[in-house]
Design a protein around this motif. Structure first.
Motif, short mmCIF file in Angstrom:
data_model
loop_
_atom_site.label_atom_id
_atom_site.label_comp_id
_atom_site.label_asym_id
_atom_site.label_seq_id
_atom_site.Cartn_x
_atom_site.Cartn_y
_atom_site.Cartn_z
N ALA A 1 0.77 -1.13 0.03
CA ALA A 1 0.11 -0.38 -0.24
C ALA A 1 0.92 1.05 -0.10
CB ALA A 1 -0.75 -0.09 1.44
N LEU A 2 2.18 0.83 1.00
CA LEU A 2 2.73 2.60 0.67
C LEU A 2 3.42 2.35 -0.73
CD1 LEU A 2 4.46 4.41 2.00
CD2 LEU A 2 6.00 3.19 3.32
N LEU A 3 3.94 1.16 -1.73
CA LEU A 3 4.32 1.63 -2.72
C LEU A 3 3.90 2.44 -3.45
CD1 LEU A 3 6.15 -1.53 -3.08
CD2 LEU A 3 7.72 0.15 -2.41
N THR B 1 1.43 7.20 -6.43
CA THR B 1 0.44 7.93 -7.39
C THR B 1 -0.07 9.25 -5.93
OG1 THR B 1 -1.44 6.76 -5.43
CG2 THR B 1 -1.34 5.73 -6.99
N GLY B 2 0.73 9.61 -5.38
CA GLY B 2 0.72 10.90 -5.05
C GLY B 2 1.15 11.01 -5.14
N ALA B 3 1.02 12.60 -4.88
CA ALA B 3 2.12 14.06 -5.44
C ALA B 3 3.31 14.69 -4.71
CB ALA B 3 0.95 15.03 -6.46
N ALA B 4 2.83 15.00 -3.52
CA ALA B 4 3.60 15.02 -2.25
C ALA B 4 3.35 14.17 -1.58
CB ALA B 4 3.22 16.78 -2.35
N PRO B 5 4.38 14.58 -0.54
CA PRO B 5 4.60 13.59 1.27
C PRO B 5 2.67 13.45 1.15
CG PRO B 5 6.98 15.01 0.88
CD PRO B 5 5.54 15.85 -0.24
N LEU B 6 2.72 14.98 1.64
CA LEU B 6 1.03 14.89 2.12
C LEU B 6 0.08 13.81 1.45
CD1 LEU B 6 -0.73 15.15 4.13
CD2 LEU B 6 -1.64 17.29 2.56
N GLY B 7 -0.47 13.96 0.16
CA GLY B 7 -0.77 13.09 -0.66
C GLY B 7 -0.14 11.68 -0.73
N ALA C 1 0.77 10.27 1.82
CA ALA C 1 0.37 9.62 2.87
C ALA C 1 -1.39 9.36 3.31
CB ALA C 1 0.69 10.50 3.93
N VAL C 2 -2.10 10.57 2.56
CA VAL C 2 -3.48 10.33 2.69
C VAL C 2 -3.73 8.85 1.66
CG1 VAL C 2 -6.04 11.15 1.30
CG2 VAL C 2 -3.97 12.75 2.78
N ALA C 3 -3.31 8.28 0.91
CA ALA C 3 -3.41 7.24 -0.05
C ALA C 3 -3.00 5.95 0.45
CB ALA C 3 -2.06 7.19 -1.20
N PHE C 4 -2.00 6.02 1.67
CA PHE C 4 -1.64 5.30 2.25
C PHE C 4 -1.95 4.50 3.47
CE2 PHE C 4 0.34 3.68 6.18
CZ PHE C 4 1.01 2.40 5.87
#
Length: 438
Positions: free
Chosen positions: A393-395, A400-406, A408-411
């Motif tokens: 899930a983290l990979l 898919t996340g555009a930045a560290p915050l994105g 983190a939300v996806a994870f």
């Protein structure tokens, strides 16, 4: 043998004053440890910034992963085989002393090996001197408490879990004071040095008191007993399961550091704090539930197992819903107030991770049910699958996340989905156990 029977007596039913006192002290210690850890993290981030704090968190995560992989745990084997050996030969204390000494020796050897690796990395230029120092101090702290699980088993075997809770709370306060003092005086390296000193003191306190309790309960360790049949296979499976369970956070943070750098590590560490605080609140329930489930399983009373598990699930469903109701609308403001306005946006991640912990908490009995049934391989297989899914899930979130915050939300969203699937699995397994002898 009176001491033998006392050591393996089933836990008093809930509601007895001694039982409630034990639960209160264990809860206070776990909550105290969690709260003090959150305060330490808050001060670290505010005083040193995200980049510097992320380096320290990464060093701690690396050290934790190293010990999870290289350091076997003997606490579950001690709790299962020491009473059996004492009933068989009267030398349960001798077996416990042997297991505790093994745990200490293995922890020291694992620490020295890791320190040699860090020294080599520094000498070859793979790690800066400052970061190598932080890694070394984090490894010393982890190595010092490597035997704390077996020491805690000594308190459980002698019905002194209340004393364990009180001792853990005092040691947590000591660790907080020393690490905070180090942070104010010398920055992150001194912060870790304070934690290392506190870890050594904690190991000495818990080890000495557990040995004293065991010898008082079961008599002197008069001879060197052979290892009981079945101890090694049981210890291997139980140790692997414990390592996999404890490795979830450290493994995720280590991978996050490799993928997104210190910024992502800091976000995930901060966002997971409310969920881990909630889980620490309910974790003593499993310690108190385990003897009841084990006794019911030994008697073939699967209906009693189902009854206790269902009651816990219903109670924690309500508690989790209440926690989410309070946290969801206040998470942004609370995190911004505690960690700084730049982390106010992390509230969404924190709420999703808290929801995942609440869902997992509904089936907290799954932590001890396999051991009670004598099937530690069940939990080992489940935790291995869960760990692989979380790393996956983290990979995926990193892609898919555009930045560290994105990211983190996806994870966090993936984490919640995995928690729902895992809790559903254990509820189904509980239903099957209630219709058979498992």
């Amino acid at each position: 043998m009176a001491s033998s029977s006392r050591a393996i007596q089933p836990t008093r039913p809930p509601g007895r004053p001694r039982h409630l006192r034990t639960l209160t002290l264990l809860t206070a210690s776990s909550q105290g440890e969690a709260v003090l850890s959150m305060i330490s993290l808050m001060l670290l981030v505010r005083l040193e910034g995200a980049e510097r704090a992320g380096q320290l968190i990464f060093a701690q995560a690396f050290a934790a992963v190293w010990f999870l992989v290289c350091d076997p745990r003997l606490e579950d084997a001690a709790q299962r085989f020491v009473p059996i050996e004492h009933q068989r030969s009267g030398q349960g204390a001798a077996l416990y002393v042997r297991l505790l000494r093994w745990d200490v020796a293995i922890g020291v050897a694992t620490s020295l090996t890791a320190l040699l690796v860090v020294l080599g990395a520094w000498m070859t230029g793979l790690a800066s001197g400052d970061f190598a120092l932080m890694l070394g101090l984090a490894l010393v702290a982890n190595g010092a408490v490597a035997s704390s699980g077996t020491s805690s088993a000594g308190f459980a075997l002698t019905d002194r879990l209340d004393a364990l809770g009180a001792a853990r709370l005092r040691c947590a306060v000591l660790s907080f004071v020393l690490s905070l003092g180090g942070l104010l005086l010398g920055g992150p390296p001194a912060y870790l040095a304070g934690q290392a000193v506190a870890a050594i003191v904690t190991a000495l306190v818990l080890g000495t008191r557990s040995l004293r309790a065991m010898l008082a309960e079961m008599g002197p360790a008069q001879s060197r007993v052979p290892l009981p049949p079945g101890l090694v296979p049981f210890a291997v499976k139980a140790s692997l399961a414990t390592s996999v369970a404890a490795g979830s956070e450290s493994g995720i943070l280590t991978l996050a550091g490799l993928l997104g750098g210190p910024a992502l590590v800091t976000i995930l560490k901060i966002a997971s704090a409310p969920g881990r605080l909630y889980y620490s609140l309910i974790s003593p329930i499993t310690s108190m539930l385990y003897p009841r489930l084990a006794q019911a399983a030994a008697a073939g009373e699967t209906a009693l197992i189902r009854r206790d598990a269902v009651r816990v699930t219903l109670a924690l469903t309500g508690l989790g819903a209440a926690a989410l109701t309070i946290a969801a609308p206040t998470a942004d403001d609370a995190l911004g107030l505690v960690y700084g306005t730049r982390y106010a946006e992390v509230g969404t991640v924190a709420t999703l991770l808290l929801a995942a912990f609440c869902v997992k908490g509904m089936a907290c009995w799954s932590k001890v049910l396999p051991l009670a049934l004598g099937k530690p391989s069940w939990r080992l297989a489940f935790l291995a699958a869960e760990g692989v899914l979380l790393l996956g899930a983290l990979l995926l979130a990193d892609r898919t996340g555009a930045a560290p915050l994105g990211t983190a939300v996806a994870f966090a969203q993936g984490n919640l989905i995995i928690a729902i699937c895992g809790t559903t699995f254990w509820i189904v397994m509980l239903g099957r156990c209630s219709r058979s002898r498992c």
